[in-house]
Write a protein that holds these residues in place. Structure first.
Motif, PDB file in Angstrom:
ATOM      1  N   LYS A 154       0.812  -1.197   0.000  1.00 19.41           N
ATOM      2  CA  LYS A 154       0.000   0.000   0.000  1.00 19.41           C
ATOM      3  C   LYS A 154       0.856   1.262   0.000  1.00 19.41           C
ATOM      4  O   LYS A 154       0.569   2.229  -0.698  1.00 19.41           O
ATOM      5  CB  LYS A 154      -0.928   0.004   1.253  1.00 19.41           C
ATOM      6  CG  LYS A 154      -1.953  -1.101   1.250  1.00 19.41           C
ATOM      7  CD  LYS A 154      -3.046  -0.834   0.212  1.00 19.41           C
ATOM      8  CE  LYS A 154      -4.034  -2.019   0.198  1.00 19.41           C
ATOM      9  NZ  LYS A 154      -4.931  -1.960  -0.925  1.00 19.41           N
ATOM     10  N   VAL A 185      -6.231   3.178   0.148  1.00 13.84           N
ATOM     11  CA  VAL A 185      -5.476   3.077   1.400  1.00 13.84           C
ATOM     12  C   VAL A 185      -6.300   3.661   2.554  1.00 13.84           C
ATOM     13  O   VAL A 185      -7.197   4.481   2.331  1.00 13.84           O
ATOM     14  CB  VAL A 185      -4.127   3.834   1.305  1.00 13.84           C
ATOM     15  CG1 VAL A 185      -3.134   3.082   0.471  1.00 13.84           C
ATOM     16  CG2 VAL A 185      -4.322   5.252   0.799  1.00 13.84           C
ATOM     17  N   THR A 189      -2.641   5.137   7.379  1.00 11.47           N
ATOM     18  CA  THR A 189      -1.474   4.834   6.538  1.00 11.47           C
ATOM     19  C   THR A 189      -0.990   6.095   5.845  1.00 11.47           C
ATOM     20  O   THR A 189       0.219   6.388   5.819  1.00 11.47           O
ATOM     21  CB  THR A 189      -1.848   3.797   5.457  1.00 11.47           C
ATOM     22  OG1 THR A 189      -2.594   2.751   6.065  1.00 11.47           O
ATOM     23  CG2 THR A 189      -0.601   3.230   4.775  1.00 11.47           C
TER      24      THR A 189
END
Lengths: 224, 531
Positions: A154, A185, A189
């Protein structure tokens, strides 16, 4: 820009054809320090033999050879023998008799004798630079792909998106919401990555939804 | 007379010379003809007068005298004798009849002679002259004379009758006495008549003579006049002609003097002009030689430039290699030694090339003994680049060992010129696949012949005679100056005491085919033949 990195030549093999033995010898002596292999021959016949037996990356050829013509030899290689190699021609004349032919053959450079070795080396550099760069790109791409295979996918996706969407002033104009909409995502993150990059000085927040990507603060890749 | 003469003279001097001579000839011819004609006429006229005088007037007098004598002697005497009976009657009769016959005959002859015409050319001349002199017709025989003649005739007849009567009555003495006396009287009277006739005739002759004198005088006068006229005229014309000649002579002399002076002047100026022209021509030759030298210098310079370019390029490469080797840290002793050696070698060869050039073009005026082969090789060396550029192959047999005494550079120059000439011809020949020049030598004990042959097709017949002329060229202006061959000829003939000639031949050039070829040959005396 003037100072070229001539080290890139060291990966290539060059075929040099010149009928004047003294010049052939001394030019080869100079070139051998820069390139991987220099094949110095005095005639087209020898040149063909070298081509058959070795992998050659570029050709330097004199136009006025004894009983032969360098341009004609290049034509023969390109259209009959199916060798499509970048080439540089040298000539003792400033006349333009062969210039047109040379252009049609997509000759890389047209060097008038007496040879300035810097000019020749620069020509070779310019000739090989795209090849080297292509190789570099390939390698980088493969590196990224390899990294993404072994680390968090990711994050890599997100970095790719950032770099891809930089404008001409290296500005990134997206909000977290936009990013999450386009890249699959989670918000934590994104926030984590932005903070990390900000700490390293790579991505600096200018104002809301406006970030500066600072190329110079990227860590140098380790040479090995 | 004098003024007339001078006027005439003046007139004559104005006439052209040719016309004067015509006049002179005409005068001489016409005068001579006129005078001759007149002379003939006069002579014939005189002859006529003479004839008339003699035949008509003088000769008949003899007859008259005879008649008179016969009357006097024969008749009168006989009659007297008969009267006096001194002769017989028969004798008398005979004498009388004889006398009668003679008289008759003589009288007839007299008449005939007086009437004789002279005729012919003399009479014609006389008539013509009479007409010319406007003389009246000849006087008729005078009445007086005619009457005398008729009286004489009557008397002759009466005497005749009486004598006939006497003869017939001769026997009757008494009767005839009277008759005889009468007859004698008649005879006397006839004699008087005859005398008168003679006198008359003589008078006539005298008068005729006077006429004749007049004629003679007139003709003489005319002749003299004509002769003197012609003479004067001839003299006059002659004098003017002589004058003319004199004038002509003086003017000619003056002309000749003037022309002589002009000629001598011209001679002097010609001498100086010839000197000047010779000088000019020498100057021109010098300029031409200079031009030719420059032309071949240009070619050789081109050649040398090429011969320099390659070592120069290499030399520059060597110099640059020091920098790159230094940068690469590979500048070791081994590299330096070998590079310096190479560079020196190259520099030496460049220097040699320059020396060749310098030796060839320095005006080296010292004669020396040199090798023909070396000279030819030098020439081929100097032209090598140009030939290679045009893809011309040059072969030299290298066989000769001859040495000659002279200027080496000049022979090189000549050979170079011949090679260049062949080269220029071959360059124009685009159809020819293999262009070749061949140099061969033929050697004897005393001479060497160097021939330069090319397969450019030979020289055309119409120019072969002119090929060594100065400024003759078949080439385009940019190619030839037209003096290469002329200069070669001068060099060979004047400096080397040799000969240069050209001809068209067929040569194989080592192939199967015969090429039409031009061959230029230089024949030189050799000094010695090397071993």
């Amino acid at each position: 820009m003037n100072k070229r990195n001539l080290d890139i030549l060291s990966d290539f093999s060059i075929l040099y054809i010149e009928d004047e033995p003294e010049l052939l010898k001394h030019t080869a002596t100079v070139l051998e320090d820069f390139v991987k292999n220099i094949f110095a021959v005095a005639s087209c016949k020898e040149a063909l033999k070298v081509l058959e037996e070795n992998k050659i990356d570029a050709i330097i050829i004199d136009i006025n050879l004894k009983n032969e013509n360098g341009i004609e030899f290049l034509k023969e290689l390109k259209f009959e023998k199916d060798y499509d190699l970048p080439s540089i021609v040298t000539t003792a004349y400033t006349d333009t008799e062969y210039l047109l032919d040379a252009i049609k053959l997509k000759v890389e450079d047209y060097i008038v004798k007496p040879i300035n070795i810097k000019e020749l080396l620069n020509s070779l550099h310019d000739l090989f630079l795209p090849i080297v760069q292509e190789r570099e790109i390939n390698r980088s791409y493969n590196t990224i792909k390899t990294i993404s295979a072994v680390t968090d996918g990711k994050k890599v996706e997100l970095i790719k998106f950032i770099i891809k969407n930089l404008d001409e002033k290296s500005m990134f104009n997206y909000s977290y919401g936009d990013i999450m909409e386009m890249v699959d995502v989670s918000k934590p993150t994104v926030i984590k990555l932005f903070r990390e990059l900000s700490e390293k000085g790579i991505l600096t927040k200018i104002q809301n939804k406006r970030y500066l990507f600072n190329e110079n603060n990227l860590p140098k890749p380790s040479e090995d | 007379m004098k003024s007339l003469f001078s006027v005439l003279n003046q007139k004559l001097t104005t006439i052209k010379f040719a016309n004067k001579t015509k006049i002179l000839i005409f005068t001489i011819f016409g005068g001579t003809l006129l005078i001759g004609f007149l002379m003939f006429i006069s002579i014939f006229a005189l002859k006529y007068d003479f004839e008339v005088l003699f035949v008509n007037l003088t000769k008949p007098q003899v007859k008259l005298e005879e008649i008179k004598d016969i009357y006097q002697v024969n008749i009168k005497e006989t009659l007297s004798a008969i009267k006096n009976h001194q002769i017989s009657s028969s004798e008398g009769k005979e004498v009388l009849s004889l006398a009668q016959q003679i008289i008759k005959k003589q009288w007839r002859e007299y008449k005939k002679e007086t009437n004789t015409k002279v005729g012919g050319l003399p009479e014609f001349a006389s008539n013509w002259l009479d007409f010319f002199l406007l003389k009246s017709d000849k006087p008729k025989k005078s009445e007086f004379k005619n009457r005398i003649i008729s009286n004489v005739e009557k008397k002759i007849k009466s005497i005749d009758k009486k004598i006939t009567g006497i003869i017939s009555q001769l026997n009757k003495q008494n009767q005839i006495k009277q008759l005889i006396d009468n007859t004698i009287l008649e005879t006397n009277s006839i004699n008087i008549y005859l005398s008168t006739l003679i006198t008359n005739n003589l008078k006539l002759a005298i008068s005729k003579k006077e006429g004749n004198d007049r004629l003679f005088n007139t003709s003489t006068l005319m002749l003299v006049f004509l002769i003197s006229l012609s003479f004067i005229f001839i003299v006059l014309v002659s004098i003017t002609i002589i004058n003319h000649f004199k004038v002509l002579h003086y003017s000619l002399e003056e002309n000749v003097n003037r022309k002589t002076k002009e000629l001598s002047d011209l001679n002097i100026s010609l001498e100086s002009r010839v000197k000047k022209e010779v000088e000019n021509s020498r100057k021109k030759d010098n300029i031409m030689f200079q031009q030719a030298r420059l032309a071949s210098m240009g070619e050789v310079l081109h050649n040398i430039a090429h011969q320099w370019r390659q070592p120069l390029g290499t030399l520059m490469m060597i110099v640059q290699s020091f920098e790159t080797k230094y940068e690469k840290g590979k500048l070791d002793e081994k590299f330096i030694t070998s590079s310096v050696n190479d560079a020196l070698k190259l520099g030496k060869s460049m220097s040699d090339t320059l020396d060749d050039f310098r030796n060839f073009f320095m005006p080296n005026r010292a004669k020396q003994i040199f090798d023909v082969k070396k000279a030819i090789n030098k020439a081929t060396e100097l032209s090598r680049y140009q030939l290679e550029k045009m893809d011309i192959k040059l072969d030299f047999s290298q066989k000769t060992t001859a040495k000659i005494y002279g200027f080496k550079n000049e022979l090189i120059h000549v050979i170079l010129n011949l090679i260049n000439n062949s080269k220029d011809v071959l360059a124009l020949n685009t159809e020819l696949k293999e262009k070749k020049i061949l140099i061969i030598t033929k050697q004897t004990n005393t001479k060497i012949i160097i021939s330069v042959i090319d397969n450019g097709g030979g020289i055309k017949d119409d120019i072969i005679a002119k090929i060594f002329d100065p400024y003759f060229t078949t080439k385009h202006k940019s190619m030839g100056t037209g003096i290469g061959l002329y200069m070669s000829k001068q060099l060979v003939e004047r400096h080397m005491k040799g000969k240069i000639f050209c001809k068209n031949i067929k040569h194989k050039f080592g192939s199967q085919k015969f090429y039409d070829s031009a061959m230029f040959s230089v024949e030189l005396p050799i000094k010695e033949s090397g071993t």
